[in-house]
Scaffold this active site. Structure first.
Site, PDB file in Angstrom:
ATOM      1  N   TYR A   1      15.334  25.032  56.400  1.00 10.04           N
ATOM      2  CA  TYR A   1      16.014  26.273  57.615  1.00 10.04           C
ATOM      3  C   TYR A   1      16.032  26.999  56.653  1.00 10.04           C
ATOM      4  O   TYR A   1      16.052  27.135  55.220  1.00 10.04           O
ATOM      5  CB  TYR A   1      17.099  25.399  57.748  1.00 10.04           C
ATOM      6  CG  TYR A   1      17.785  26.307  58.936  1.00 10.04           C
ATOM      7  CD1 TYR A   1      17.516  27.669  60.150  1.00 10.04           C
ATOM      8  CD2 TYR A   1      19.287  26.941  57.826  1.00 10.04           C
ATOM      9  CE1 TYR A   1      18.178  28.412  60.109  1.00 10.04           C
ATOM     10  CE2 TYR A   1      20.606  28.318  58.887  1.00 10.04           C
ATOM     11  CZ  TYR A   1      19.834  28.532  59.591  1.00 10.04           C
ATOM     12  OH  TYR A   1      20.161  29.293  60.516  1.00 10.04           O
TER      13      TYR A   1
ATOM     14  N   ASP B   1      13.757  28.191  48.535  1.00  7.33           N
ATOM     15  CA  ASP B   1      14.759  28.269  49.186  1.00  7.33           C
ATOM     16  C   ASP B   1      16.090  27.796  47.957  1.00  7.33           C
ATOM     17  O   ASP B   1      15.804  26.320  48.664  1.00  7.33           O
ATOM     18  CB  ASP B   1      14.754  28.352  50.906  1.00  7.33           C
ATOM     19  CG  ASP B   1      16.119  28.821  51.219  1.00  7.33           C
ATOM     20  OD1 ASP B   1      16.810  28.544  50.700  1.00  7.33           O
ATOM     21  OD2 ASP B   1      16.005  29.230  52.592  1.00  7.33           O
TER      22      ASP B   1
ATOM     23  N   LYS C   1      25.270  30.487  48.975  1.00 11.57           N
ATOM     24  CA  LYS C   1      26.269  29.341  49.302  1.00 11.57           C
ATOM     25  C   LYS C   1      27.389  29.345  47.505  1.00 11.57           C
ATOM     26  O   LYS C   1      28.273  30.910  47.565  1.00 11.57           O
ATOM     27  CB  LYS C   1      25.655  28.767  49.204  1.00 11.57           C
ATOM     28  CG  LYS C   1      25.214  28.193  50.369  1.00 11.57           C
ATOM     29  CD  LYS C   1      25.139  26.788  51.171  1.00 11.57           C
ATOM     30  CE  LYS C   1      24.529  27.014  52.711  1.00 11.57           C
ATOM     31  NZ  LYS C   1      25.180  27.310  53.909  1.00 11.57           N
TER      32      LYS C   1
HETATM   33  N1  HOZ Z   1      23.139  26.676  56.721  1.00 10.70           N
HETATM   34  C1  HOZ Z   1      24.398  25.535  57.121  1.00 10.70           C
HETATM   35  C2  HOZ Z   1      23.608  24.155  56.143  1.00 10.70           C
HETATM   36  N2  HOZ Z   1      22.357  24.144  56.783  1.00 10.70           N
HETATM   37  C3  HOZ Z   1      24.683  25.350  58.155  1.00 10.70           C
HETATM   38  C4  HOZ Z   1      25.777  26.926  58.121  1.00 10.70           C
HETATM   39  C5  HOZ Z   1      26.265  26.949  59.377  1.00 10.70           C
HETATM   40  O1  HOZ Z   1      24.597  27.246  60.374  1.00 10.70           O
HETATM   41  O2  HOZ Z   1      26.778  27.624  60.399  1.00 10.70           O
END
Ligand code: HOZ
Length: 429
Positions: free
Chosen positions: A144, A239, A267
């Protein structure tokens, strides 16, 4: 089950917010039940609107490696806030954060700060396309990279959780600029480079996959991608939104000794406030405006409050060096989960690295998206709800990483271990 106040708030939320939430995974759709509304957090725990406390293993999806409301981070952010929340102009503090990033992640020779990982991923891909003059981007199924249009193809995280890994609203022509391959399959990457010779701008990869749950890179996989990109004039983008400063002080690239051309951070680097970064080779990043023709901008980019929280978090990580202890605790917790599961005849695969882990409800090893998808999400939902009842908060979705933080005490982990044992037992009953 969520308390009265959370249930009331969710009803109200659905009248004002799409689906009652501001990010889909928060809606508890795949784990069932009503989302719990949080009011505060400190250290390892969070508290909901009904006053119930939970030991937190989600930690806002990763940023809070030092736990909630770490006093030094709060103090730094507050001090910055008192001087002004945003200037939309250059500040010394953002330079200092960029210097910290350069020192910790030497492949990031030039850095640009943004407000979210999505924005940083989108920009890294844009600059890679500009640098190479090519369109195609190779990504891996289940990885992702934020909700970037052309990367919402076989996307993990909430997109997988909600069963929409290929989002509506993405023009097919844009999706066709993405070549999706199985994670850990270097041969497929080699074949793709052959098939689309001279057309691949970049390979973007989570060096440790964390958005299909945690899946580790196979030995040689990342080095093979490096080699293929170099040989074919494409850029390698790591990433590291989740892995950056999570597994060591710096990126996973330091541990695997593979140097990408571009890196995306988010993050932890923002200390729990909205901040992300992308950066890399000087000759590539020089294309970004104002030096070059790739446009990318943001009113709140390098926001002073987020920068202060990020800098203080990095300073504490340099001082406290929590990584070895976090890894040892995670391994202990995972061993306990495997032991309890086997004692009650529940089949699980627990993947861990550093302070990240995922409990997959499958007996198969999880190494890529296809094997991650074998996990029983309904079972995970029951597991999650049982933990919630017992005061332990896991990520509300099967295909996500859980996190330990430096704030988890031995007592927290002991309590969590017991609760997990009971949750597993409830699945066997
Ligand atoms: N990107 C975050 C970890 N997979 C998920 C947070 C979200 O989509 O709210």
């Amino acid at each position: 089950m969520a308390g009265v106040k959370s249930r009331r708030l969710f009803k109200r939320a659905q009248r004002a917010l799409v689906g009652g939430v501001n990010s889909p995974v928060r809606a508890f759709k795949s784990v069932g039940g009503t989302p719990v509304f949080m009011t505060r957090g400190r250290g390892s725990w969070i508290q909901d609107a009904d006053g119930r406390r939970y030991i937190d293993f989600c930690h806002s999806w990763g940023p809070l490696i030092l736990g909630h409301a770490r006093p030094e981070v709060l103090f730094a952010a507050e001090r910055a806030l008192r001087k002004g929340s945003t200037f939309g102009a250059a500040t010394e503090a953002e330079v200092a954060l960029a210097e910290d990033i350069q020192a910790a992640v030497p492949s990031m020779q030039l850095v640009r700060l943004t407000s979210s990982g999505t924005e940083a991923d989108m920009s890294a891909v844009r600059v890679a396309r500009a640098f190479t003059g090519r369109e195609l981007v190779i990504k891996f199924a289940g990885c992702y990279h934020g909700h970037v249009d052309s990367l919402l193809v076989a996307a993990g995280s909430g997109a997988t959780t909600l069963g929409i890994p290929d989002s509506a609203g993405v023009p097919p022509a844009w999706a066709r600029t993405t070549v999706t391959l199985p994670y850990n399959d270097a041969q497929a990457a080699a074949a793709a480079f052959k098939k689309w010779k001279g057309q691949v701008a970049a390979v973007i990869v989570e060096p440790v996959a964390a958005n299909m749950g945690v899946a580790l890179p196979a030995p040689g996989f990342l080095a093979a991608l490096r080699e293929l990109c170099t040989r074919n004039g494409a850029l390698l983008i790591f990433d590291e939104v989740i892995t950056g400063f999570r597994l060591c002080y710096g990126g996973y690239q330091k541990l695997c000794a593979v140097r990408p051309d571009l890196t995306v951070l988010g993050k932890i680097v923002g200390g729990g406030l909205p901040l992300a970064a992308y950066g890399g080779r000087r000759d590539v990043m020089r294309l970004v405006a104002p030096l070059g023709p790739v446009y990318q901008a943001g009113t709140l980019s390098g926001n002073p409050v987020a920068v202060a929280a990020g800098r203080e978090t990095l300073r504490l990580l340099r001082t406290l060096k929590p990584y070895a202890a976090l890894e040892a605790e995670t391994l202990r917790l995972a061993a306990g989960i495997r032991r309890d599961a086997s004692a009650c005849g529940v089949v699980v695969t627990v993947n861990t690295i550093g302070s990240m882990f995922t409990v997959f409800f499958t007996g198969h090893p999880v190494t890529d998206y296809a094997s991650a998808k074998l996990a029983d999400a309904a079972r995970y939902g029951r597991f999650f709800r049982s933990l919630l009842e017992q005061g332990v908060y896991f990520p509300p979705a099967q295909w996500e990483a859980a996190f330990l933080s430096a704030a988890h005490s031995g007592a927290d982990l002991g309590r969590a271990d017991k609760a997990i044992g009971q949750a597993l037992q409830s699945l066997a009953d």
